[in-house]
Design a protein around this motif. Structure first.
Motif, PDB file in Angstrom:
ATOM      1  N   SER A  84       0.836  -1.205   0.000  1.00 52.56           N
ATOM      2  CA  SER A  84       0.000   0.000   0.000  1.00 52.56           C
ATOM      3  C   SER A  84       0.864   1.246   0.000  1.00 52.56           C
ATOM      4  N   VAL A  85       0.429   2.242  -0.751  1.00 55.28           N
ATOM      5  CA  VAL A  85       1.150   3.508  -0.812  1.00 55.28           C
ATOM      6  C   VAL A  85       1.187   4.187   0.574  1.00 55.28           C
ATOM      7  N   ILE A 216     -11.613  -7.703  -9.781  1.00 53.17           N
ATOM      8  CA  ILE A 216     -10.374  -7.465 -10.542  1.00 53.17           C
ATOM      9  C   ILE A 216     -10.291  -8.458 -11.706  1.00 53.17           C
ATOM     10  N   ARG A 217     -10.601  -9.729 -11.437  1.00 47.02           N
ATOM     11  CA  ARG A 217     -10.549 -10.750 -12.496  1.00 47.02           C
ATOM     12  C   ARG A 217     -11.529 -10.425 -13.622  1.00 47.02           C
ATOM     13  N   ILE A 242      -3.107  -4.329  -6.488  1.00 44.01           N
ATOM     14  CA  ILE A 242      -4.290  -3.512  -6.793  1.00 44.01           C
ATOM     15  C   ILE A 242      -5.304  -3.626  -5.659  1.00 44.01           C
ATOM     16  N   ARG A 243      -5.495  -4.837  -5.159  1.00 45.39           N
ATOM     17  CA  ARG A 243      -6.410  -5.007  -4.011  1.00 45.39           C
ATOM     18  C   ARG A 243      -5.967  -4.115  -2.856  1.00 45.39           C
ATOM     19  N   ILE A 247      -8.170  -0.952  -1.129  1.00 47.43           N
ATOM     20  CA  ILE A 247      -8.499  -0.824   0.302  1.00 47.43           C
ATOM     21  C   ILE A 247      -7.838   0.435   0.885  1.00 47.43           C
ATOM     22  N   THR A 248      -6.643   0.759   0.383  1.00 47.21           N
ATOM     23  CA  THR A 248      -5.952   1.967   0.839  1.00 47.21           C
ATOM     24  C   THR A 248      -6.803   3.207   0.588  1.00 47.21           C
TER      25      THR A 248
END
Ligand code: HEM
Length: 426
Positions: A84-85, A216-217, A242-243, A247-248
């Protein structure tokens, strides 16, 4: 030399912080001046600074020596994951940050204007009339919906409903002290007990993750879309990354904006002269939003964990300590904001912007969602004011209550709504 600070034991400093953080910081500021050290049980000491100049010196450590990610990791990693960023530092952080920046730039988010207005209108239509209710919770419904539909891009009604049910519980359990402060060694055993907060959190997280990975899929199979997920899928990030970033944005982006909006109304309903000029005067609305975030910043600090000593004036902060601005006091520095106690949107008109205005932090770790948050605040305020007449049942200002890393109105902005008389909408 170390910055001065209270001599109370760390346990009492922690208790005071939990009971009345703004009061504690104001007292330290009066007693010790613009820079002081606070000690919390179980954590390294934290040095708080309260001027723009000192804050900038701390933010400069983003180029080396200061780690915003490490400062947040203990509290957030169980929710946002390892990619996460918010919690990364150094090169891995930059690799993520440069994929999040483009879809969240002002020009890109401007494209969400009409969708935000439509979501707000839809929710406002469900608000109770003629009896008091806490506005912040209603604002959070709007900002959550924005994340689900415009950031995650979920359109299937069943999935939107399911996320709407699951996400608030995930955030509440994940953000609770019992879960956020749970020592690593206890996580395994306690996670297996479903009725304990950590067990409940793990169940909710697994269910949300299953939904997000599935989304995402599906989206990889049918690329495109104007939502942020669509843009992230065009980058080099993998599914897990990406997940974690979805959430981030949920964690960093929806409670904060809802609280900013709650403060906006808490202030405006006590200032009829300012309220009267809204919502039609667009530059003034923008200035009002900025002034709200100055007098009532939502996030109170932006700490960095130091891995090298940091010189601040006559003091040297040791490696291993935290350093960060205490934002509400920086915003009340009279050198940066004359008559800081007055609510004066005019300060922000004509492009005037002070370096001391830092509701979104600073340095390289400046909030990536700032433009989206400002747009949401303007659009939602306009939608509310053009549809309803709000009043505060009690004119006394609401105090500030600590909620995770945010300061929220103590009564969550109690308001009474009435339908607007047609004469006022034209
Ligand atoms: C009024 C609303 C908001 C406020 C007050 C706020 C405030 C902040 C602050 C103070 C920081 C820390 C900056 C620093 O350490 O210097 C931050 C970081 C961040 N914010 Fe926001 N934020 C808001 C809305 C949003 C939104 C809407 C999003 C996403 C859609 C978002 C995503 C993030 C992320 C990902 C970071 C971490 C950036 C990094 O470390 O590189 N925020 N925010």
């Amino acid at each position: 030399m170390l910055p001065p600070g209270p001599k109370l034991p760390a346990s009492l400093q922690t208790t005071w912080f939990m009971a009345d953080a703004p009061g504690a910081f104001e007292s330290y500021h009066r007693k010790y001046g613009p820079i002081f050290t606070v000690r919390y049980s179980g954590f390294p000491p934290e040095v708080y600074v309260t001027t723009a100049e000192l804050a900038e010196q701390v933010f400069r450590t983003d180029q080396g020596g200061g780690h915003a990610g490490a400062a947040r990791r203990d509290f957030l990693e169980h929710m946002v994951g390892a990619h996460s960023v918010l919690t990364l530092d150094g090169d891995p952080w930059w690799r993520h940050r440069k994929t999040l920046n483009p879809p969240l730039r002002a020009k890109q988010v401007a494209g969400y204007h009409d969708d935000i207005a439509a979501i707000a209108a839809e929710k406002i239509a469900t608000w109770p009339l003629d009896r008091p209710f806490p506005l912040r919770d209603r604002m959070q419904e709007i900002t959550l919906e924005i994340i689900i539909r415009l950031i995650f891009g979920v359109t299937d009604a069943g999935r939107v409903d399911r996320l709407r049910e699951l996400l608030p519980g995930l955030i509440e359990t994940g953000g609770s002290m019992q879960v956020a402060m749970l020592p690593e060694r206890l996580r395994g055993p306690l996670g297996r007990v479903p009725f304990l907060p950590y067990g409940r959190f793990l169940r909710l997280r697994a269910e949300v993750d299953a939904l997000l990975f599935d989304e995402i899929r599906r989206r990889r199979a049918a690329p495109g879309g104007t939502d942020v997920l669509g843009r992230l899928l065009e980058t080099e990030l993998g599914d897990q990354e990406i997940r974690d970033e979805l959430i981030t944005m949920l964690i960093a982006g929806h409670e904060t904006t809802a609280t900013g909006l709650a403060w906006a109304f808490e202030r405006l309903l006590r200032m009829p002269d300012i309220l009267r000029r809204l919502p039609d005067d667009e530059p003034y609305l923008d200035a009002v939003v900025k002034e709200v975030l100055r007098v009532r910043p939502v996030v109170y600090e932006a700490p960095r964990l130091l891995d090298a000593p940091l010189r601040l004036g006559e003091y040297e902060i040791p490696a291993g300590w935290y350093a960060g601005p205490y934002i509400p006091l920086v915003h009340r520095d009279p050198a940066a904001f004359p008559a800081p106690g007055e609510f004066r949107p005019e300060r922000f008109l004509e492009g005037h912007q002070s370096r001391a205005w830092m509701p979104f932090g600073g340095g390289r770790r400046f909030c990536v969602g700032a433009q989206l948050a400002l747009l949401e605040m303007r659009v939602i305020i306009r939608e509310v004011l053009s549809r309803l007449e709000l009043t505060a049942p009690d004119q006394a200002p609401e105090g500030r209550r600590l909620k995770n890393v945010t300061l929220a109105p103590a009564k969550l902005t109690r308001v009474t709504a009435r339908a607007r008389t047609p004469a006022r909408t034209t």
